[in-house]
Design a protein around this motif. Structure first.
Motif, PDB file in Angstrom:
ATOM      1  N   UNK A 273       0.941  -0.997  -0.015  1.00  0.00           N
ATOM      2  CA  UNK A 273      -0.114   0.227   0.107  1.00  0.00           C
ATOM      3  C   UNK A 273       0.989   1.399  -0.463  1.00  0.00           C
ATOM      4  N   UNK A 274       2.085   1.511   0.529  1.00  0.00           N
ATOM      5  CA  UNK A 274       2.748   2.681   0.980  1.00  0.00           C
ATOM      6  C   UNK A 274       3.713   2.451  -0.254  1.00  0.00           C
ATOM      7  N   UNK A 275       3.905   1.585  -1.366  1.00  0.00           N
ATOM      8  CA  UNK A 275       4.426   2.059  -2.096  1.00  0.00           C
ATOM      9  C   UNK A 275       3.549   2.282  -3.644  1.00  0.00           C
ATOM     10  N   UNK A 276       2.562   2.285  -3.362  1.00  0.00           N
ATOM     11  CA  UNK A 276       0.878   2.413  -4.131  1.00  0.00           C
ATOM     12  C   UNK A 276       0.818   4.167  -4.090  1.00  0.00           C
ATOM     13  N   UNK A 277       1.212   4.105  -2.913  1.00  0.00           N
ATOM     14  CA  UNK A 277       0.439   5.865  -2.617  1.00  0.00           C
ATOM     15  C   UNK A 277       1.833   6.101  -2.765  1.00  0.00           C
ATOM     16  N   UNK A 278       3.326   6.141  -3.326  1.00  0.00           N
ATOM     17  CA  UNK A 278       4.149   6.357  -3.765  1.00  0.00           C
ATOM     18  C   UNK A 278       3.818   6.779  -5.183  1.00  0.00           C
ATOM     19  N   UNK A 279       3.276   6.043  -5.879  1.00  0.00           N
ATOM     20  CA  UNK A 279       3.218   6.220  -7.007  1.00  0.00           C
ATOM     21  C   UNK A 279       1.742   6.860  -7.485  1.00  0.00           C
ATOM     22  N   UNK A 280       0.548   6.808  -6.168  1.00  0.00           N
ATOM     23  CA  UNK A 280      -0.612   7.807  -6.853  1.00  0.00           C
ATOM     24  C   UNK A 280       0.139   8.787  -6.163  1.00  0.00           C
ATOM     25  N   UNK A 281       0.890   9.790  -6.008  1.00  0.00           N
ATOM     26  CA  UNK A 281       1.734  11.051  -5.966  1.00  0.00           C
ATOM     27  C   UNK A 281       2.518  11.347  -6.280  1.00  0.00           C
ATOM     28  N   UNK A 282       3.319  10.679  -7.418  1.00  0.00           N
ATOM     29  CA  UNK A 282       3.729  10.713  -8.052  1.00  0.00           C
ATOM     30  C   UNK A 282       3.110  11.215  -9.901  1.00  0.00           C
ATOM     31  N   UNK A 283       2.013  10.538  -9.883  1.00  0.00           N
ATOM     32  CA  UNK A 283       0.840  10.480 -10.775  1.00  0.00           C
ATOM     33  C   UNK A 283       0.111  12.452 -10.629  1.00  0.00           C
ATOM     34  N   UNK A 284      -0.283  12.259  -9.429  1.00  0.00           N
ATOM     35  CA  UNK A 284      -0.871  13.368  -9.211  1.00  0.00           C
ATOM     36  C   UNK A 284       0.356  15.391  -9.080  1.00  0.00           C
ATOM     37  N   UNK A 285       0.963  14.518  -8.945  1.00  0.00           N
ATOM     38  CA  UNK A 285       2.184  15.634  -8.995  1.00  0.00           C
ATOM     39  C   UNK A 285       1.748  16.909 -10.022  1.00  0.00           C
ATOM     40  N   UNK A 286       1.794  16.721 -11.254  1.00  0.00           N
ATOM     41  CA  UNK A 286       1.298  17.864 -12.109  1.00  0.00           C
ATOM     42  C   UNK A 286       0.423  18.289 -11.662  1.00  0.00           C
ATOM     43  N   UNK A 287      -0.831  17.783 -10.765  1.00  0.00           N
ATOM     44  CA  UNK A 287      -1.909  18.602 -10.738  1.00  0.00           C
ATOM     45  C   UNK A 287      -1.790  19.599  -9.257  1.00  0.00           C
ATOM     46  N   UNK A 288      -1.347  18.823  -8.492  1.00  0.00           N
ATOM     47  CA  UNK A 288      -0.815  20.100  -6.755  1.00  0.00           C
ATOM     48  C   UNK A 288       0.466  20.764  -7.347  1.00  0.00           C
ATOM     49  N   UNK A 289       1.955  20.613  -8.528  1.00  0.00           N
ATOM     50  CA  UNK A 289       2.760  21.960  -8.569  1.00  0.00           C
ATOM     51  C   UNK A 289       1.907  23.789  -8.550  1.00  0.00           C
ATOM     52  N   UNK A 290       3.057  23.688  -7.227  1.00  0.00           N
ATOM     53  CA  UNK A 290       2.427  25.486  -7.582  1.00  0.00           C
ATOM     54  C   UNK A 290       2.106  26.251  -8.996  1.00  0.00           C
ATOM     55  N   UNK A 291       2.758  25.930  -9.902  1.00  0.00           N
ATOM     56  CA  UNK A 291       2.257  26.477 -11.334  1.00  0.00           C
ATOM     57  C   UNK A 291       0.667  26.076 -12.049  1.00  0.00           C
ATOM     58  N   UNK A 292       0.163  24.906 -11.686  1.00  0.00           N
ATOM     59  CA  UNK A 292      -0.831  24.674 -12.205  1.00  0.00           C
ATOM     60  C   UNK A 292      -2.409  25.566 -11.860  1.00  0.00           C
ATOM     61  N   UNK A 293      -2.437  26.139 -13.078  1.00  0.00           N
ATOM     62  CA  UNK A 293      -3.538  26.777 -13.253  1.00  0.00           C
ATOM     63  C   UNK A 293      -4.938  27.090 -12.215  1.00  0.00           C
ATOM     64  N   UNK A 294      -5.125  25.022 -12.616  1.00  0.00           N
ATOM     65  CA  UNK A 294      -6.260  24.923 -12.890  1.00  0.00           C
ATOM     66  C   UNK A 294      -6.515  24.847 -10.929  1.00  0.00           C
ATOM     67  N   UNK A 295      -7.185  25.262 -10.094  1.00  0.00           N
ATOM     68  CA  UNK A 295      -7.650  25.885  -8.873  1.00  0.00           C
ATOM     69  C   UNK A 295      -8.403  24.229  -8.815  1.00  0.00           C
ATOM     70  N   UNK A 296      -9.343  24.180  -9.021  1.00  0.00           N
ATOM     71  CA  UNK A 296     -10.348  23.346  -8.983  1.00  0.00           C
ATOM     72  C   UNK A 296      -9.727  22.085  -8.756  1.00  0.00           C
ATOM     73  N   UNK A 297      -9.430  21.404  -9.723  1.00  0.00           N
ATOM     74  CA  UNK A 297      -8.579  20.754 -10.158  1.00  0.00           C
ATOM     75  C   UNK A 297      -8.166  20.444  -8.805  1.00  0.00           C
ATOM     76  N   UNK A 298      -6.526  21.173  -8.699  1.00  0.00           N
ATOM     77  CA  UNK A 298      -5.288  21.538  -7.563  1.00  0.00           C
ATOM     78  C   UNK A 298      -6.151  20.944  -6.253  1.00  0.00           C
ATOM     79  N   UNK A 299      -7.476  21.422  -6.558  1.00  0.00           N
ATOM     80  CA  UNK A 299      -7.778  20.958  -5.221  1.00  0.00           C
ATOM     81  C   UNK A 299      -7.894  19.675  -4.750  1.00  0.00           C
ATOM     82  N   UNK A 300      -9.056  19.463  -5.190  1.00  0.00           N
ATOM     83  CA  UNK A 300      -9.467  17.843  -5.332  1.00  0.00           C
ATOM     84  C   UNK A 300      -8.618  16.722  -5.056  1.00  0.00           C
ATOM     85  N   UNK A 301      -7.292  16.986  -6.113  1.00  0.00           N
ATOM     86  CA  UNK A 301      -6.142  16.153  -6.308  1.00  0.00           C
ATOM     87  C   UNK A 301      -5.743  16.519  -4.647  1.00  0.00           C
ATOM     88  N   UNK A 302      -5.575  17.558  -4.302  1.00  0.00           N
ATOM     89  CA  UNK A 302      -5.046  17.895  -3.119  1.00  0.00           C
ATOM     90  C   UNK A 302      -6.039  16.946  -1.718  1.00  0.00           C
TER      91      UNK A 302
END
Length: 495
Positions: free
Chosen positions: A370-399
């Motif tokens: 589970x820990x390994x899979x969660x690390x992979x999820x964090x990597x997959x969602x990294x583009x959406x939670x990046x500070x430069x992501x302008x899509x605020x609603x999508x970023x909030x859902x990802x967080x």
């Protein structure tokens, strides 16, 4: 970089081992009387062996390490043989790129062998190797890999001191539904662009663009991951060039201080790789400058050219992921989140079996998965939670998704700790709570792969940790139910 947790000082140990293994490999090459070019080749081979081999068992790591020269030496022979035939050389390299990326479908071993094959071709371009150098290069690769293996599996086997981290199975599928297959086409198209554009910038250093493109695709699975990795590569290259101008250029290739700084860069590459791609690229860029200093060709213009070629490589990767069989962030994150949630349920079911008295049940290994899979999820969602992501609603859902999955992980760890109690006995309330967790998972993603075992007949027993286990299960159920909101409708990863 310096404040990130390092349980058991594992990253520190691996980094120090890398310095020792690579240093020993280069020393053996030098002691054998090989040329500087051959010693550099051997050092890079040792670095790749220690950096890319990531099988889940020590035995598997040893097998993969033994296979590296089987894959790399024929590629090195091909690269040197085609040195004077640019068109055939470029076509051959693109074939190596496709095969190297496609090999990722077979997990860590395929990934390591694919990277090693690509980098042996790259090294031949980096050193302008010709067939006459092959005997020396073969000897350097063999000696360095042997030295690195002796350190890794003999002198300093970090993995024997603590369990190896779980490695998630790559995302599957058939044909073009498999991410590795689609990425193979993407990387090949991107590298073809990098070859053409890179050669327009420089007939001597064009391969930098190809190398930049290749490494942008490593450990990524979606369009968003690839784009953010390209951005981080450029950032790391720029900062590395600045330091190279201040440090590497004034040294003029002086052997002793250059060797010390290269060792520091090797440590930095290994220590920061898991934390920040930008920092890792910073150390790679500084090390490349130092190596060119040793070869006597370093000057400020060369570092500027490296930046331009890196930009070309990043542009090629961006164009490829946008127009060649694009893999959306939603497509990847949805599959990784689904696997992580199913892993939560699997861990819960295994803990329930253990609490019911099944001594064969192993919730600890499920928790590691589970820990390994969660690390992979964090990597997959990294583009959406990046500070430069302008899509605020999508970023909030990802967080929100990440926060709830972190809650799931925390409560699952607590449940596993209770189940590990040797005095724990079956409690019917725990089985009922596990079934509610199962129902919450089914509400999210449908049928689960395995069911919670029914309670044994007889009077339910109780143990001191039952109330604590129930608390973990109730919190886990609430977190899973809360996931329905951010996962329903517009997915957090639709990009």
């Amino acid at each position: 970089m310096f404040m990130a947790p390092d349980p058991g000082l594992c990253r520190l140990r691996v980094s120090l081992r890398a310095v020792l293994g690579i240093g020993l490999g280069v020393a053996v090459c030098e002691g054998a009387g090989l040329s500087l070019t051959a010693s550099i080749t051997g050092g890079l081979a040792a670095l790749l062996a220690l950096f890319t081999v990531a099988d889940s068992t020590v035995r598997g790591q040893a097998v993969t390490t033994a296979l590296l020269p089987v894959v790399g030496l024929p590629v090195l022979t091909l690269a040197t043989a085609l040195h004077g035939a640019p068109a055939m050389r470029d076509a051959a390299w693109l074939a190596v790129v496709f095969a190297g990326v496609y090999a990722r479908r077979w997990g860590p071993r395929g990934n390591a062998l694919g990277i090693f094959a690509f980098m042996t071709f790259f090294v031949a371009q980096f050193l302008h190797a010709v067939p006459d150098l092959l005997p020396e290069l073969f000897a350097a690769v063999a000696l360095s890999l042997a030295a690195a293996a002796a350190v890794r599996f003999g002198l300093w086997c970090v993995e024997r001191r603590r369990p190896l981290p779980a490695v998630p199975v790559p995302l599957g599928g058939r044909g073009l539904a498999r991410p590795a297959t689609r990425q193979a086409f993407q990387a090949t198209a991107a590298c073809a662009f990098a070859i053409a554009a890179g050669q327009m910038l420089s007939h001597d250093r064009w391969y930098w663009a190809v190398g930049a493109t290749w490494w942008i695709f490593v450990n990524t699975a979606s369009r968003g991951e690839t784009l953010i990795r390209g951005f981080r590569r450029v950032v790391g290259t720029v900062t590395g060039i600045v330091v190279g101008l201040l440090v590497a250029v004034p040294l003029h290739g002086a052997p002793a201080p250059t060797a010390v700084l290269i060792a520091a860069c090797v440590f930095g590459i290994f220590y920061t790789a898991a934390l920040s791609y930008s920092w890792m690229m910073f150390f790679v860029t500084v090390m490349a400058g130092l190596l060119y200093g040793l070869l006597g060709v370093l000057h400020p213009g060369l570092l500027g050219l490296r930046l331009a070629e890196t930009g070309v490589g990043a542009l090629g990767a961006a164009l490829a992921v946008a127009f060649v069989l694009p893999i959306t962030t939603h497509e990847v994150t949805d599959r990784w989140v689904r696997r992580a949630v199913h892993a939560v349920h699997g861990c819960t079911a295994e803990a329930a079996r253990r609490l019911a008295g099944d001594t064969e049940a192993d919730p600890v290994s499920r928790a590691a998965e589970l820990e390994a899979l969660l690390a992979r999820v964090r990597g997959a969602l990294a583009p959406l939670v990046h500070p430069l992501n302008p899509l605020r609603a999508r970023k909030a859902r990802a967080l929100r998704v990440l926060a709830l999955l972190d809650v799931c992980a925390r409560e699952t760890r607590g449940l596993v700790a209770v189940a590990a109690d040797p005095d724990a006995s079956h409690d019917a309330r725990l089985t009922a709570a596990c079934r509610r967790v199962e129902a919450a998972v089914e509400a999210l993603f449908g049928a689960v792969p395995e069911r919670v075992l029914a309670a044994h007949a007889g009077v339910p027993g109780h143990h001191p940790g039952a109330e604590q286990a129930l608390g973990h299960l109730h919190d886990l159920e609430r977190a899973l139910l809360a996931l329905a909101a951010p996962l329903s409708g517009s997915s957090p990863g639709r990009a």
